[in-house]
Design an enzyme around this catalytic site. Structure first.
Site, PDB file in Angstrom:
ATOM      1  N   ASN A 107     -61.338  28.761 -17.937  1.00 63.64           N
ATOM      2  CA  ASN A 107     -61.616  27.332 -17.792  1.00 63.64           C
ATOM      3  C   ASN A 107     -60.402  26.654 -17.175  1.00 63.64           C
ATOM      4  O   ASN A 107     -59.274  27.099 -17.378  1.00 63.64           O
ATOM      5  CB  ASN A 107     -61.893  26.716 -19.171  1.00 63.64           C
ATOM      6  CG  ASN A 107     -62.210  25.231 -19.080  1.00 63.64           C
ATOM      7  OD1 ASN A 107     -62.978  24.792 -18.221  1.00 63.64           O
ATOM      8  ND2 ASN A 107     -61.623  24.428 -19.968  1.00 63.64           N
ATOM      9  N   HIS A 109     -58.550  22.799 -17.003  1.00 62.35           N
ATOM     10  CA  HIS A 109     -58.545  21.479 -17.639  1.00 62.35           C
ATOM     11  C   HIS A 109     -57.464  20.627 -16.971  1.00 62.35           C
ATOM     12  O   HIS A 109     -56.363  21.129 -16.717  1.00 62.35           O
ATOM     13  CB  HIS A 109     -58.270  21.629 -19.141  1.00 62.35           C
ATOM     14  CG  HIS A 109     -58.345  20.323 -19.860  1.00 62.35           C
ATOM     15  ND1 HIS A 109     -59.550  19.715 -20.166  1.00 62.35           N
ATOM     16  CD2 HIS A 109     -57.369  19.488 -20.293  1.00 62.35           C
ATOM     17  CE1 HIS A 109     -59.304  18.556 -20.768  1.00 62.35           C
ATOM     18  NE2 HIS A 109     -57.992  18.395 -20.860  1.00 62.35           N
ATOM     19  N   GLU A 179     -54.582  21.682  -9.173  1.00 59.55           N
ATOM     20  CA  GLU A 179     -55.678  22.533  -9.665  1.00 59.55           C
ATOM     21  C   GLU A 179     -56.141  23.522  -8.596  1.00 59.55           C
ATOM     22  O   GLU A 179     -56.472  24.673  -8.894  1.00 59.55           O
ATOM     23  CB  GLU A 179     -56.879  21.677 -10.069  1.00 59.55           C
ATOM     24  CG  GLU A 179     -56.663  20.822 -11.294  1.00 59.55           C
ATOM     25  CD  GLU A 179     -57.950  20.121 -11.722  1.00 59.55           C
ATOM     26  OE1 GLU A 179     -59.035  20.707 -11.621  1.00 59.55           O
ATOM     27  OE2 GLU A 179     -57.861  18.946 -12.137  1.00 59.55           O
TER      28      GLU A 179
HETATM   29  C1  GAR Z   1     -61.695  19.108 -12.362  1.00 61.91           C
HETATM   30  O1  GAR Z   1     -60.682  18.149 -12.216  1.00 61.91           O
HETATM   31  C2  GAR Z   1     -61.543  19.846 -13.686  1.00 61.91           C
HETATM   32  O2  GAR Z   1     -60.221  20.031 -14.065  1.00 61.91           O
HETATM   33  C3  GAR Z   1     -62.248  18.907 -14.626  1.00 61.91           C
HETATM   34  O3  GAR Z   1     -63.373  18.466 -13.899  1.00 61.91           O
HETATM   35  C4  GAR Z   1     -63.054  18.445 -12.508  1.00 61.91           C
HETATM   36  C5  GAR Z   1     -64.155  19.197 -11.797  1.00 61.91           C
HETATM   37  O4  GAR Z   1     -64.149  18.931 -10.434  1.00 61.91           O
HETATM   38  N1  GAR Z   1     -62.632  19.604 -15.833  1.00 61.91           N
HETATM   39  C6  GAR Z   1     -62.630  19.042 -17.042  1.00 61.91           C
HETATM   40  O5  GAR Z   1     -62.345  17.880 -17.247  1.00 61.91           O
HETATM   41  C7  GAR Z   1     -63.033  20.003 -18.159  1.00 61.91           C
HETATM   42  N2  GAR Z   1     -62.699  19.477 -19.433  1.00 61.91           N
HETATM   43  P1  GAR Z   1     -65.210  19.600  -9.457  1.00 61.91           P
HETATM   44  O6  GAR Z   1     -66.598  19.527 -10.119  1.00 61.91           O
HETATM   45  O7  GAR Z   1     -65.186  18.761  -8.218  1.00 61.91           O
HETATM   46  O8  GAR Z   1     -64.802  21.024  -9.197  1.00 61.91           O
END
Ligand code: GAR
Length: 194
Positions: A107, A109, A179
């Site tokens: 995962n 985060h 990320e």
């Molecule tokens: C990302 O920033 C990820 O880190 C976050 O959602 C976004 C997904 O972006 N995840 C969380 O908050 C999980 N708790 P994407 O759908 O454009 O890849």
């Protein structure tokens, strides 16, 4: 099972999914996306999956199931697609993971865990809480999934500065850049071990 055949789980826009698809296509990440699992119909990630010709499984009616039954449906689909690694990429629900999948579900985060993780901390809410607290650093964490939300052994973390005058969108953009580097790096580590 082949660790390099991955299933990518999505709930939102799918920018990570697109990044993986591009990296796999160009040979910069030695893997194949065997399945995209979405917990909602009509999301941006499914359009991106279609653009790359990826096989998708939409578990929309299954949203009503409890966590155990949802997890079973999801992993049945992953195993039927012969995937050996599950990559949660903006997947916004707790995934009940069968014991034999321990160490094979990753995962990402958008904070430096264990800070600003757990239930209620997702997407923009994380960045708002970081700014509210006055943190000077934030970042992202890639970790293995265990039976607690945003918990489990950490593979990669990348820190970014919080700058004076940042709003949550500015901070989110800076963290997301980190990320995009962190997730492929974590997957390379995972593949090297499996
Ligand atoms: C990302 O920033 C990820 O880190 C976050 O959602 C976004 C997904 O972006 N995840 C969380 O908050 C999980 N708790 P994407 O759908 O454009 O890849």
């Amino acid at each position: 099972m082949n660790a390099r055949r991955i299933a990518v789980f999505v709930s939102g826009t799918g920018r990570h999914l697109e990044n993986f698809a591009e990296l796999a296509r160009s040979g910069k990440l030695d893997c194949e996306i065997g399945l995209v699992v979405a917990d909602k119909a009509g999301i941006g990630a499914l359009e991106r999956a279609e653009r790359f010709g990826l096989q998708v499984c939409v578990l929309d009616p299954e949203r009503e199931l409890d966590a155990t039954a949802f997890g079973r449906a999801a992993f049945d689909a992953v195993e039927a697609a012969d995937c050996g690694t599950v990559v949660l990429a903006g997947f916004m629900r707790f995934l009940d993971t069968p014991a034999h999948w321990a160490g094979r579900v990753l995962n990402i985060h958008p904070s430096l865990l264990p800070a600003f993780g757990g239930k209620g901390f997702y997407g923009g809410r994380v960045h708002a809480a970081v700014l509210e607290r006055g943190c000077k650093l934030s970042g992202c964490t890639v970790h293995y999934v265990d039976d607690e939300y945003d918990h489990g052994p950490i593979l990669v973390q990348k820190a970014v500065p919080v700058r004076d005058g940042d709003d949550k969108d500015a901070l989110a953009t800076r963290v997301f850049e980190a990320e995009l580097a962190a997730y492929p790096e974590a997957l390379r580590q995972h593949f090297a071990r499996n």
